[in-house]
Design an enzyme around this catalytic site. Structure first.
Site, PDB file in Angstrom:
ATOM      1  N   ASP A 129     -63.131  74.302 -55.099  1.00 38.32           N
ATOM      2  CA  ASP A 129     -62.005  73.958 -54.246  1.00 38.32           C
ATOM      3  C   ASP A 129     -62.453  72.877 -53.280  1.00 38.32           C
ATOM      4  OD1 ASP A 129     -63.466  75.235 -52.256  1.00 38.32           O
ATOM      5  OD2 ASP A 129     -62.060  76.894 -52.002  1.00 38.32           O
ATOM      6  N   ARG A 145     -53.029  81.764 -45.503  1.00 39.65           N
ATOM      7  CA  ARG A 145     -53.939  80.833 -44.840  1.00 39.65           C
ATOM      8  C   ARG A 145     -53.257  79.471 -44.686  1.00 39.65           C
ATOM      9  NH1 ARG A 145     -60.147  79.483 -46.628  1.00 39.65           N
ATOM     10  NH2 ARG A 145     -59.184  78.920 -48.632  1.00 39.65           N
TER      11      ARG A 145
END
Length: 537
Positions: free
Chosen positions: A456, A168
């Site tokens: 996150d 990613r």
């Protein structure tokens, strides 16, 4: 060496090469990055400008809708996406995590079917992390990765079958401030984080991945429109031609994690159809996008405590059911999101509760027709796998479940009524999570366990954007206290007083970032942008 003429597009590294950097930042790799920027940087800026225009339109009352100009795409039953590439046929459990050597080895040994190698929300984009992550992936793909901790513990890849890697890169909006791009007119801008992450990985590893029976695969974050997906598709097609790959070798899974993208899922699949493997329900960023998009549209769009915004509330239910239906209609895999609960090996009761919550979450996803799901910790893989095994059996997917009974209207995707209050504990929890996460992020950590949840950048975004919205909508807590800047500032001081201070901590910087992104009049679109610009090396 003298700089090239202003009329020649080129990149300039703003940091000296150290250690093994030159193995990644080779002249040929930099030339490839330069070509990517020369061809696509202007279109990237155009797409970011279009985002701002659409955000303004929604903020002033023009709600998202299914596009009339692309109705022919949705109404054409004949087209399908490319689907799974080699190694992506069974995605029932995927583990996510950053790309430092230790976490890379743990992911490869985890037993998951897929590893989301995350250079985005789980990685703090220090220059060392950006290049170090590329080195970890380079070594892992060639079977030469090992790591010895400061305590002397050695980590090696021992699994007979390692997960398929899906990398990613950062989203279109994020810059790479350690690399400058000078275009044909001599204009100088920070390089694109997306193109740097993607370009270095695909340049060095595409052929090695194909030789190993897999391929160069990507998760695409923060997409907001079909036009942004088309830009990625053109990047892929150029790369395949430039690197001598067959068209369609590159495969992408798109995270549907913004509100505008939820209204363009079929169009996004169509734009990427030759390179598309599926869609993912990026739940945490999706909640953040709802808050960000409707932060100024009145009290009815105010969400309660973060813990109350579950996957079963109306707007989240509509979004995930539409995603599964859309994917299976077009031959694309539907991948579920990540539950934030994580085990705590020192507290068995916490671990037991986490297992129960994760099992319930994955049971719902498997029952809804998802083809796979995410976990953030190796101990959760058996829990998630058991729920998907119970539904999938020996089948690799649920593409045959077309969910034709699902009917989702625009109003369903915007139905944010939950009927729960904002509590003082919810306000304090958001302040605490945001400051503690930002502090760790500034020290180079992108995925952090806080109070037995995996946090996150996406969950930190929810925390700070809720604070901003509660203040600006003159909201009160369930206990009757007005949520004001002064009230929140008192909680900032409490968090700082309780913080485990040590030499080298970044709590003061983190509090300054929090005040900038949550307590000021303006609302930065992403907390990582001001934090990155001012505080991260």
């Amino acid at each position: 060496m003298p700089s090239p003429p202003a009329s020649t597009p080129h990149l300039r590294l703003e940091r000296p090469l150290e250690g093994r950097d030159a193995e990644i930042l080779t002249p040929a790799a930099i030339a490839f990055l330069t070509e990517l920027h020369d061809r696509f940087a202007r279109r990237r800026h155009d797409r970011l400008a279009a985002r701002l225009r659409r955000r303004f339109e929604i903020g002033t009352g023009d709600d998202p809708h299914f596009r009339a100009d692309t109705a022919h795409i949705r109404e054409d039953p004949s087209w399908r996406v490319a689907g799974a590439g080699p190694g992506l046929e069974d995605r029932r459990v995927e583990i996510t995590g950053p790309t430092d050597p230790k976490m890379t080895i743990n992911a490869l040994n985890s037993g998951a079917r897929v590893w989301l190698a995350d250079q985005e929300d789980a990685t703090s984009p220090t220059w060392r992390n950006v290049i170090g992550g590329q080195l970890s992936l380079f070594d892992a793909i060639r079977g030469q990765l090992s790591f010895t901790s400061p305590e002397g513990k050695r980590y090696e890849v021992t699994a007979e079958r390692t997960p398929t890697i899906v990398m990613r890169p950062r989203g279109w909006h994020l810059p790479e401030k350690h690399v400058s791009f000078i275009d044909r007119s001599g204009r100088e801008l920070p390089a694109s984080g997306s193109l740097v992450d993607y370009g270095l990985y695909v340049f060095h590893n595409a052929h090695a991945l194909i030789a190993a029976g897999r391929g160069p695969y990507f998760y695409l974050p923060k997409i907001e429109s079909a036009e942004e997906a088309r830009l990625w598709d053109d990047v892929f097609s150029f790369t395949e031609e430039r690197l001598g790959l067959a068209h369609g070798t590159i495969r992408a899974t798109v995270l549907i994690e913004t509100l505008p993208a939820a209204f363009e899922m079929e169009e996004i699949l169509f734009a990427l159809r030759d390179h598309c493997a599926g869609l993912n329900a990026g739940r945490w960023d999706y909640i953040f996008s709802i808050i960000k998009t409707y932060r100024g549209r009145g009290a009815r769009f105010v969400l309660p405590d973060r813990s109350e915004v579950t996957m079963t509330v109306p707007f989240m239910r509509a979004y995930t059911e539409l995603l599964v239906q859309t994917c299976h209609k077009r031959g694309a895999y539907a991948i579920g999101g990540m539950s934030a609960f994580i085990p705590n090996r020192r507290r068995p009761e916490v671990t037991e509760a986490a297992f129960e919550k994760v099992a319930a979450d994955k049971r719902r996803e498997a029952g809804d027709g998802f083809d796979g799901t995410w976990v953030a910790h190796p101990d959760l893989i058996p829990v998630a796998r058991a729920e998907f095994d119970a539904v999938l059996g020996d089948e690799p997917n649920q593409l045959g479940r077309t969910r034709e009974e699902v009917s989702v209207e625009p109003a369903d995707l915007l139905d944010v009524r939950i009927g729960r209050p904002v509590t003082a504990a919810g306000v304090r929890g958001n302040v605490s999570v945001a400051i503690r996460y930002i502090e760790a992020w500034l020290r180079g950590l992108g995925a952090v366990a806080i109070d037995d949840l995996m946090e996150d950048a996406a969950t930190a975004e929810i925390s700070r954007s809720q604070i901003w919205q509660w203040i600006h909508q003159d909201h009160r807590t369930a206990e009757g206290t007005p949520i004001t800047r002064e009230y929140v500032e008192s909680m900032v001081q409490d968090v700082l007083a309780d913080a485990p201070r040590a030499a080298g901590d970044r709590f003061d910087d983190a509090a300054a970032v929090f005040r900038e992104v949550a307590l000021r009049e303006e609302f930065p679109a992403f907390l990582t942008l001001p934090a990155y610009a001012k505080h991260l090396n």
